[in-house]
Write a protein that holds these residues in place. Sequence first.
Motif, PDB file in Angstrom:
ATOM      1  N   MET A   1      26.179   4.548 -13.462  1.00 58.70           N
ATOM      2  CA  MET A   1      26.745   5.703 -12.780  1.00 58.70           C
ATOM      3  C   MET A   1      28.175   5.362 -12.368  1.00 58.70           C
ATOM      4  SD  MET A   1      25.028   7.784  -9.685  1.00 58.70           S
ATOM      5  CE  MET A   1      25.956   7.574  -8.195  1.00 58.70           C
ATOM      6  N   ARG A   2      29.095   6.209 -12.723  1.00 57.70           N
ATOM      7  CA  ARG A   2      30.485   5.955 -12.365  1.00 57.70           C
ATOM      8  C   ARG A   2      30.777   6.459 -10.950  1.00 57.70           C
ATOM      9  NH1 ARG A   2      33.447  10.796 -13.554  1.00 57.70           N
ATOM     10  NH2 ARG A   2      32.071  12.228 -14.630  1.00 57.70           N
ATOM     11  N   PRO A   3      31.762   5.850 -10.267  1.00 58.36           N
ATOM     12  CA  PRO A   3      32.082   6.278  -8.895  1.00 58.36           C
ATOM     13  C   PRO A   3      32.583   7.721  -8.868  1.00 58.36           C
ATOM     14  CG  PRO A   3      33.215   4.233  -9.447  1.00 58.36           C
ATOM     15  CD  PRO A   3      32.551   4.721 -10.693  1.00 58.36           C
ATOM     16  N   ASN A   4      32.178   8.419  -7.851  1.00 61.49           N
ATOM     17  CA  ASN A   4      32.569   9.810  -7.686  1.00 61.49           C
ATOM     18  C   ASN A   4      33.600   9.894  -6.558  1.00 61.49           C
ATOM     19  OD1 ASN A   4      32.779  12.538  -7.408  1.00 61.49           O
ATOM     20  ND2 ASN A   4      30.589  12.920  -7.201  1.00 61.49           N
ATOM     21  N   PRO A   5      34.859  10.252  -6.865  1.00 58.08           N
ATOM     22  CA  PRO A   5      35.866  10.303  -5.807  1.00 58.08           C
ATOM     23  C   PRO A   5      35.603  11.394  -4.778  1.00 58.08           C
ATOM     24  CG  PRO A   5      36.758  11.164  -7.853  1.00 58.08           C
ATOM     25  CD  PRO A   5      35.405  10.592  -8.170  1.00 58.08           C
ATOM     26  N   TRP A   6      34.825  12.407  -5.133  1.00 56.40           N
ATOM     27  CA  TRP A   6      34.529  13.472  -4.183  1.00 56.40           C
ATOM     28  C   TRP A   6      33.589  13.007  -3.083  1.00 56.40           C
ATOM     29  CZ3 TRP A   6      37.525  17.412  -3.677  1.00 56.40           C
ATOM     30  CH2 TRP A   6      38.269  17.834  -4.751  1.00 56.40           C
ATOM     31  N   PHE A   7      32.983  11.848  -3.253  1.00 56.04           N
ATOM     32  CA  PHE A   7      32.134  11.273  -2.217  1.00 56.04           C
ATOM     33  C   PHE A   7      32.954  10.950  -0.974  1.00 56.04           C
ATOM     34  CE2 PHE A   7      30.977   7.163  -0.324  1.00 56.04           C
ATOM     35  CZ  PHE A   7      29.797   7.534   0.291  1.00 56.04           C
ATOM     36  N   PHE A   8      34.197  10.522  -1.154  1.00 53.52           N
ATOM     37  CA  PHE A   8      35.018  10.071  -0.030  1.00 53.52           C
ATOM     38  C   PHE A   8      35.599  11.214   0.790  1.00 53.52           C
ATOM     39  CE2 PHE A   8      35.111   6.542  -3.039  1.00 53.52           C
ATOM     40  CZ  PHE A   8      34.606   5.545  -2.221  1.00 53.52           C
ATOM     41  N   VAL A   9      35.729  12.386   0.211  1.00 52.73           N
ATOM     42  CA  VAL A   9      36.333  13.511   0.940  1.00 52.73           C
ATOM     43  C   VAL A   9      35.528  13.871   2.189  1.00 52.73           C
ATOM     44  CG1 VAL A   9      36.971  15.951   0.792  1.00 52.73           C
ATOM     45  CG2 VAL A   9      37.525  14.394  -1.082  1.00 52.73           C
ATOM     46  N   PRO A  10      34.210  14.121   2.102  1.00 59.89           N
ATOM     47  CA  PRO A  10      33.488  14.454   3.333  1.00 59.89           C
ATOM     48  C   PRO A  10      33.413  13.284   4.313  1.00 59.89           C
ATOM     49  CG  PRO A  10      31.971  14.386   1.474  1.00 59.89           C
ATOM     50  CD  PRO A  10      33.344  14.239   0.938  1.00 59.89           C
ATOM     51  N   VAL A  11      33.413  12.053   3.799  1.00 58.36           N
ATOM     52  CA  VAL A  11      33.366  10.899   4.693  1.00 58.36           C
ATOM     53  C   VAL A  11      34.671  10.787   5.488  1.00 58.36           C
ATOM     54  CG1 VAL A  11      33.177   8.387   4.798  1.00 58.36           C
ATOM     55  CG2 VAL A  11      31.701   9.673   3.256  1.00 58.36           C
ATOM     56  N   VAL A  12      35.799  10.963   4.820  1.00 57.67           N
ATOM     57  CA  VAL A  12      37.091  10.886   5.510  1.00 57.67           C
ATOM     58  C   VAL A  12      37.254  12.043   6.491  1.00 57.67           C
ATOM     59  CG1 VAL A  12      39.598  11.022   5.158  1.00 57.67           C
ATOM     60  CG2 VAL A  12      38.214   9.561   3.686  1.00 57.67           C
ATOM     61  N   VAL A  13      36.867  13.234   6.071  1.00 54.88           N
ATOM     62  CA  VAL A  13      36.969  14.393   6.970  1.00 54.88           C
ATOM     63  C   VAL A  13      36.077  14.201   8.195  1.00 54.88           C
ATOM     64  CG1 VAL A  13      36.444  16.863   7.180  1.00 54.88           C
ATOM     65  CG2 VAL A  13      37.672  16.015   5.193  1.00 54.88           C
ATOM     66  N   SER A  14      34.867  13.699   7.995  1.00 55.55           N
ATOM     67  CA  SER A  14      33.973  13.475   9.140  1.00 55.55           C
ATOM     68  C   SER A  14      34.502  12.379  10.045  1.00 55.55           C
ATOM     69  CB  SER A  14      32.562  13.147   8.668  1.00 55.55           C
ATOM     70  OG  SER A  14      32.543  11.916   7.988  1.00 55.55           O
ATOM     71  N   PHE A  15      35.150  11.354   9.484  1.00 52.61           N
ATOM     72  CA  PHE A  15      35.751  10.309  10.313  1.00 52.61           C
ATOM     73  C   PHE A  15      36.849  10.888  11.200  1.00 52.61           C
ATOM     74  CE2 PHE A  15      39.121   7.169  10.969  1.00 52.61           C
ATOM     75  CZ  PHE A  15      38.430   6.234  11.716  1.00 52.61           C
ATOM     76  N   VAL A  16      37.702  11.713  10.607  1.00 51.19           N
ATOM     77  CA  VAL A  16      38.806  12.304  11.371  1.00 51.19           C
ATOM     78  C   VAL A  16      38.267  13.235  12.458  1.00 51.19           C
ATOM     79  CG1 VAL A  16      40.784  13.872  11.203  1.00 51.19           C
ATOM     80  CG2 VAL A  16      40.480  12.054   9.513  1.00 51.19           C
ATOM     81  N   LEU A  17      37.320  14.103  12.093  1.00 50.65           N
ATOM     82  CA  LEU A  17      36.780  15.045  13.078  1.00 50.65           C
ATOM     83  C   LEU A  17      35.971  14.333  14.159  1.00 50.65           C
ATOM     84  CD1 LEU A  17      35.740  18.000  10.763  1.00 50.65           C
ATOM     85  CD2 LEU A  17      37.747  17.815  12.234  1.00 50.65           C
ATOM     86  N   GLY A  18      35.181  13.335  13.780  1.00 54.29           N
ATOM     87  CA  GLY A  18      34.423  12.563  14.761  1.00 54.29           C
ATOM     88  C   GLY A  18      35.338  11.793  15.691  1.00 54.29           C
ATOM     89  N   GLY A  19      36.409  11.230  15.139  1.00 49.05           N
ATOM     90  CA  GLY A  19      37.383  10.526  15.973  1.00 49.05           C
ATOM     91  C   GLY A  19      38.092  11.455  16.947  1.00 49.05           C
ATOM     92  N   ALA A  20      38.453  12.637  16.471  1.00 46.91           N
ATOM     93  CA  ALA A  20      39.100  13.611  17.358  1.00 46.91           C
ATOM     94  C   ALA A  20      38.148  14.049  18.463  1.00 46.91           C
ATOM     95  CB  ALA A  20      39.567  14.815  16.550  1.00 46.91           C
ATOM     96  N   LEU A  21      36.895  14.259  18.115  1.00 42.98           N
ATOM     97  CA  LEU A  21      35.906  14.650  19.121  1.00 42.98           C
ATOM     98  C   LEU A  21      35.725  13.542  20.157  1.00 42.98           C
ATOM     99  CD1 LEU A  21      33.837  16.765  20.019  1.00 42.98           C
ATOM    100  CD2 LEU A  21      32.181  15.605  18.557  1.00 42.98           C
TER     101      LEU A  21
END
Length: 86
Positions: A1-21
Amino acid sequence: MRPNPWFFVPVVVSFVLGGALGWMIAGVSCGSCPVSQSITGGLMGLAVAAGVGTVAVLGIRSVAEHREATEAGQPPPAPGCEVPED
């Protein structure tokens, strides 16, 4: 299975939103404590990103398992199929 770059988008967005919260919660409870706010924001961001990452990995693995079974001409896995029958 090749790496999926779209996997990182929700992780990065959740990190930013969780950090802001976390930053805002620490700011409300402490007033002006930038060190406390930064630590709380970072920890909260990591915790939220870890949770979203876990769910994303499980979802991606499930879809890959389904595709492998379909391509092999087998029926897709059903819930509880990981437990061997006696």
